[in-house]
Design a protein around this motif. Structure first.
Motif, PDB file in Angstrom:
ATOM      1  N   SER A  32     -35.024 105.459-116.155  1.00 41.51           N
ATOM      2  CA  SER A  32     -34.668 106.614-116.984  1.00 41.51           C
ATOM      3  C   SER A  32     -34.477 107.859-116.116  1.00 41.51           C
ATOM      4  O   SER A  32     -34.870 107.891-114.956  1.00 41.51           O
ATOM      5  N   PHE A  33     -33.856 108.883-116.703  1.00 39.70           N
ATOM      6  CA  PHE A  33     -33.521 110.102-115.979  1.00 39.70           C
ATOM      7  C   PHE A  33     -33.976 111.280-116.828  1.00 39.70           C
ATOM      8  O   PHE A  33     -33.599 111.387-117.997  1.00 39.70           O
ATOM      9  N   TYR A  34     -34.798 112.149-116.244  1.00 40.82           N
ATOM     10  CA  TYR A  34     -35.366 113.268-116.985  1.00 40.82           C
ATOM     11  C   TYR A  34     -35.132 114.573-116.225  1.00 40.82           C
ATOM     12  O   TYR A  34     -35.266 114.635-115.009  1.00 40.82           O
ATOM     13  N   PHE A  35     -34.800 115.625-116.987  1.00 43.70           N
ATOM     14  CA  PHE A  35     -34.796 116.974-116.447  1.00 43.70           C
ATOM     15  C   PHE A  35     -36.025 117.699-116.983  1.00 43.70           C
ATOM     16  O   PHE A  35     -36.278 117.690-118.197  1.00 43.70           O
ATOM     17  N   LEU A  36     -36.785 118.309-116.077  1.00 45.20           N
ATOM     18  CA  LEU A  36     -37.960 119.090-116.447  1.00 45.20           C
ATOM     19  C   LEU A  36     -37.613 120.566-116.329  1.00 45.20           C
ATOM     20  O   LEU A  36     -37.259 121.049-115.254  1.00 45.20           O
ATOM     21  N   THR A  37     -37.681 121.285-117.452  1.00 48.29           N
ATOM     22  CA  THR A  37     -37.307 122.693-117.467  1.00 48.29           C
ATOM     23  C   THR A  37     -38.478 123.544-117.967  1.00 48.29           C
ATOM     24  O   THR A  37     -39.484 123.037-118.440  1.00 48.29           O
ATOM     25  N   GLY A  38     -38.301 124.847-117.880  1.00 47.34           N
ATOM     26  CA  GLY A  38     -39.324 125.784-118.322  1.00 47.34           C
ATOM     27  C   GLY A  38     -39.289 127.025-117.466  1.00 47.34           C
ATOM     28  O   GLY A  38     -38.809 126.999-116.323  1.00 47.34           O
ATOM     29  N   ALA A  39     -39.807 128.121-118.008  1.00 44.69           N
ATOM     30  CA  ALA A  39     -39.829 129.387-117.281  1.00 44.69           C
ATOM     31  C   ALA A  39     -40.736 129.301-116.063  1.00 44.69           C
ATOM     32  O   ALA A  39     -41.587 128.409-115.959  1.00 44.69           O
ATOM     33  N   ARG A 153     -34.374 111.747 -97.226  1.00 49.53           N
ATOM     34  CA  ARG A 153     -35.641 111.086 -96.881  1.00 49.53           C
ATOM     35  C   ARG A 153     -36.336 110.546 -98.128  1.00 49.53           C
ATOM     36  O   ARG A 153     -36.921 109.458 -98.109  1.00 49.53           O
ATOM     37  N   ALA A 154     -36.264 111.282 -99.231  1.00 50.96           N
ATOM     38  CA  ALA A 154     -36.950 110.873-100.455  1.00 50.96           C
ATOM     39  C   ALA A 154     -36.311 109.668-101.122  1.00 50.96           C
ATOM     40  O   ALA A 154     -36.992 108.870-101.760  1.00 50.96           O
ATOM     41  N   VAL A 155     -34.988 109.524-100.971  1.00 51.82           N
ATOM     42  CA  VAL A 155     -34.294 108.473-101.727  1.00 51.82           C
ATOM     43  C   VAL A 155     -33.978 107.233-100.903  1.00 51.82           C
ATOM     44  O   VAL A 155     -33.675 106.182-101.473  1.00 51.82           O
ATOM     45  N   ILE A 156     -34.061 107.305 -99.573  1.00 52.04           N
ATOM     46  CA  ILE A 156     -33.571 106.207 -98.745  1.00 52.04           C
ATOM     47  C   ILE A 156     -34.331 104.906 -98.978  1.00 52.04           C
ATOM     48  O   ILE A 156     -33.781 103.813 -98.849  1.00 52.04           O
ATOM     49  N   GLY A 157     -35.597 104.990 -99.350  1.00 48.72           N
ATOM     50  CA  GLY A 157     -36.379 103.787 -99.579  1.00 48.72           C
ATOM     51  C   GLY A 157     -36.263 103.222-100.981  1.00 48.72           C
ATOM     52  O   GLY A 157     -36.984 102.274-101.317  1.00 48.72           O
ATOM     53  N   ARG A 158     -35.337 103.785-101.795  1.00 50.55           N
ATOM     54  CA  ARG A 158     -35.167 103.358-103.182  1.00 50.55           C
ATOM     55  C   ARG A 158     -36.520 103.275-103.911  1.00 50.55           C
ATOM     56  O   ARG A 158     -36.963 102.204-104.322  1.00 50.55           O
ATOM     57  N   PRO A 159     -37.184 104.411-104.077  1.00 49.08           N
ATOM     58  CA  PRO A 159     -38.509 104.411-104.713  1.00 49.08           C
ATOM     59  C   PRO A 159     -38.427 104.024-106.184  1.00 49.08           C
ATOM     60  O   PRO A 159     -37.369 104.103-106.808  1.00 49.08           O
ATOM     61  N   ASP A 160     -39.558 103.600-106.741  1.00 49.24           N
ATOM     62  CA  ASP A 160     -39.623 103.302-108.172  1.00 49.24           C
ATOM     63  C   ASP A 160     -39.517 104.581-108.995  1.00 49.24           C
ATOM     64  O   ASP A 160     -38.978 104.574-110.107  1.00 49.24           O
ATOM     65  N   ILE A 161     -40.075 105.669-108.463  1.00 47.64           N
ATOM     66  CA  ILE A 161     -40.029 106.980-109.118  1.00 47.64           C
ATOM     67  C   ILE A 161     -39.561 108.006-108.098  1.00 47.64           C
ATOM     68  O   ILE A 161     -40.040 108.014-106.955  1.00 47.64           O
ATOM     69  N   LYS A 188     -29.240 104.328-111.421  1.00 47.57           N
ATOM     70  CA  LYS A 188     -28.575 103.109-111.890  1.00 47.57           C
ATOM     71  C   LYS A 188     -29.127 101.862-111.213  1.00 47.57           C
ATOM     72  O   LYS A 188     -28.993 100.750-111.737  1.00 47.57           O
ATOM     73  N   LEU A 189     -29.759 102.041-110.050  1.00 46.59           N
ATOM     74  CA  LEU A 189     -30.382 100.916-109.361  1.00 46.59           C
ATOM     75  C   LEU A 189     -31.789 100.640-109.876  1.00 46.59           C
ATOM     76  O   LEU A 189     -32.445  99.706-109.431  1.00 46.59           O
ATOM     77  N   GLY A 190     -32.253 101.484-110.818  1.00 48.04           N
ATOM     78  CA  GLY A 190     -33.544 101.235-111.451  1.00 48.04           C
ATOM     79  C   GLY A 190     -34.612 102.276-111.230  1.00 48.04           C
ATOM     80  O   GLY A 190     -35.697 102.180-111.816  1.00 48.04           O
ATOM     81  N   THR A 191     -34.351 103.279-110.399  1.00 49.08           N
ATOM     82  CA  THR A 191     -35.354 104.308-110.131  1.00 49.08           C
ATOM     83  C   THR A 191     -35.475 105.279-111.312  1.00 49.08           C
ATOM     84  O   THR A 191     -34.465 105.729-111.854  1.00 49.08           O
ATOM     85  N   THR A 192     -36.696 105.590-111.694  1.00 46.90           N
ATOM     86  CA  THR A 192     -36.954 106.620-112.691  1.00 46.90           C
ATOM     87  C   THR A 192     -36.894 107.971-111.992  1.00 46.90           C
ATOM     88  O   THR A 192     -37.605 108.199-111.010  1.00 46.90           O
ATOM     89  N   VAL A 193     -36.045 108.881-112.469  1.00 47.32           N
ATOM     90  CA  VAL A 193     -35.797 110.159-111.806  1.00 47.32           C
ATOM     91  C   VAL A 193     -36.287 111.302-112.680  1.00 47.32           C
ATOM     92  O   VAL A 193     -35.979 111.359-113.873  1.00 47.32           O
ATOM     93  N   ILE A 194     -37.064 112.218-112.081  1.00 46.19           N
ATOM     94  CA  ILE A 194     -37.513 113.433-112.763  1.00 46.19           C
ATOM     95  C   ILE A 194     -37.099 114.626-111.909  1.00 46.19           C
ATOM     96  O   ILE A 194     -37.574 114.779-110.773  1.00 46.19           O
ATOM     97  N   VAL A 195     -36.211 115.456-112.421  1.00 47.34           N
ATOM     98  CA  VAL A 195     -35.693 116.608-111.687  1.00 47.34           C
ATOM     99  C   VAL A 195     -36.136 117.888-112.377  1.00 47.34           C
ATOM    100  O   VAL A 195     -35.760 118.150-113.522  1.00 47.34           O
TER     101      VAL A 195
END
Length: 239
Positions: A32-39, A153-161, A188-195
Motif C-alpha cells: 500500500s501507499f500512504y501520504f502522511l500530512t499535517g501542520a 540508499r533507502a530503496v536499493i534493498g527493496r525494503p518491506d516498508i 508495485k514490487l510490494g513495498t509498503t510506502v509512507i511519505v
C-alpha cells in the motif's frame, strides 16, 4: 489481507512532557501507499520514528510483521530494522563514503557480494541523475543531491516498508516527480510506502494512495480507510 503494521491505542511522550501522539488506531497493508500530512508540530516525525523503530510507544501496542513489539525479544529488533528503509530529513549520509558507497551500504550489510551489488548501485545512480558523481563525497554534493543519494540508499534493498520524511523538500519539481515515480515503482514490487509531506501537489499524483492526516497528535481518518486494504495504485500523468 493481513496488515503489516497495526497500531492499537498508541501514545507517545518524551520524558514527562505531554503526549505528542495519542490514541492512534490504524493498520497499514502490504503493497500500500500512504501520504502522511499535517501542520508543523502535528507529530508526523514522531509517528515516523515509531514506524521505523527509533522509539517505542509510551502506551498502547504496535504489531509489525505479525509480532507485538512490546513483548518481542529485543534481539530481533535489528533484523526488523533491516526490513525498513528510511529517508531522513537530515539525510544522515556517511561523510567518509562516496555517493556510490553510501547507496551500496544496505546491500553490503545484507552480505551481497561486490560483484552483485555493482549493477544495482550503478542503475540507481543513473535513475537519480548522479551517475557522473558516483565518487563524490557528501560534503561536495548539494542538498538536493544528498537527498537523492539518501533516497537511493533507502530503496536499493527493496525494503518491506519505506518511510520517507519530506523526501522532496530539497529537490526541484521535476526531480520530485521522478522520485515519486521511484517510490511508486517500489510500491508495485510490494513495498509498503509512507511519505510524510507538506506538498499537497504530490497527493494528486497518485490515485489509490491513502491519506493519513495528523492534527495535534491525533489521526484523522473519517472514511475508515486505514482499517482496510488499499485500492490499486495508479500513477497519474506526470506532465
Amino acid at each position: 489481507m493481513e496488515s503489516i503494521v497495526n497500531f492499537d491505542n498508541v501514545g507517545l511522550r518524551y520524558g514527562t512532557e505531554a503526549e505528542v501522539l495519542s490514541g492512534l488506531n490504524f493498520s497499514l497493508y502490504p503493497g500500500s501507499f500512504y501520504f502522511l500530512t499535517g501542520a508543523s508540530g502535528a507529530g508526523k516525525t514522531s509517528l515516523l520514528k515509531l514506524l521505523y523503530l527509533a522509539h517505542m510507544p509510551s502506551r498502547g501496542s504496535i504489531k509489525m510483521f505479525g509480532n507485538d513489539l512490546s513483548i518481542m525479544d529485543r534481539r530481533k529488533l535489528p533484523g526488523f530494522r533491516r526490513r525498513i528503509g528510511v529517508v531522513f530529513q537530515d539525510f544522515r549520509l556517511l561523510p567518509h563514503l562516496s555517493a556510490a558507497d553510501n547507496i551500496a551500504l544496505p546491500l553490503r550489510i545484507a552480505g551481497i557480494s561486490e560483484d552483485e551489488l555493482r549493477g544495482p548501485v550503478d542503475e540507481m545512480l543513473s535513475w537519480i541523475g548522479l551517475d557522473k558523481r558516483a565518487n563524490a563525497h557528501p560534503a561536495t554534493l548539494s542538498g538536493g543531491e544528498q537527498q537523492r543519494v539518501a533516497i537511493a540508499r533507502a530503496v536499493i534493498g527493496r525494503p518491506d516498508i519505506l518511510v520517507a520524511d519530506e523526501p522532496t523538500g530539497n529537490v526541484d519539481p521535476e526531480m520530485a516527480v521522478r522520485l515519486l515515480q521511484l517510490f511508486a515503482a517500489l510500491n508495485k514490487l510490494g513495498t509498503t510506502v509512507i511519505v510524510a509531506t507538506h506538498d499537497v501537489h504530490l497527493l494528486k499524483k497518485v490515485d489509490g494512495a491513502q491519506m493519513m492526516r495528523l492534527d495535534k497528535g491525533q489521526l484523522s481518518d473519517p472514511t475508515g480507510s486505514l482499517r482496510h486494504p488499499p485500492r490499486p495504485l495508479i500513477l497519474k500523468d506526470m506532465a
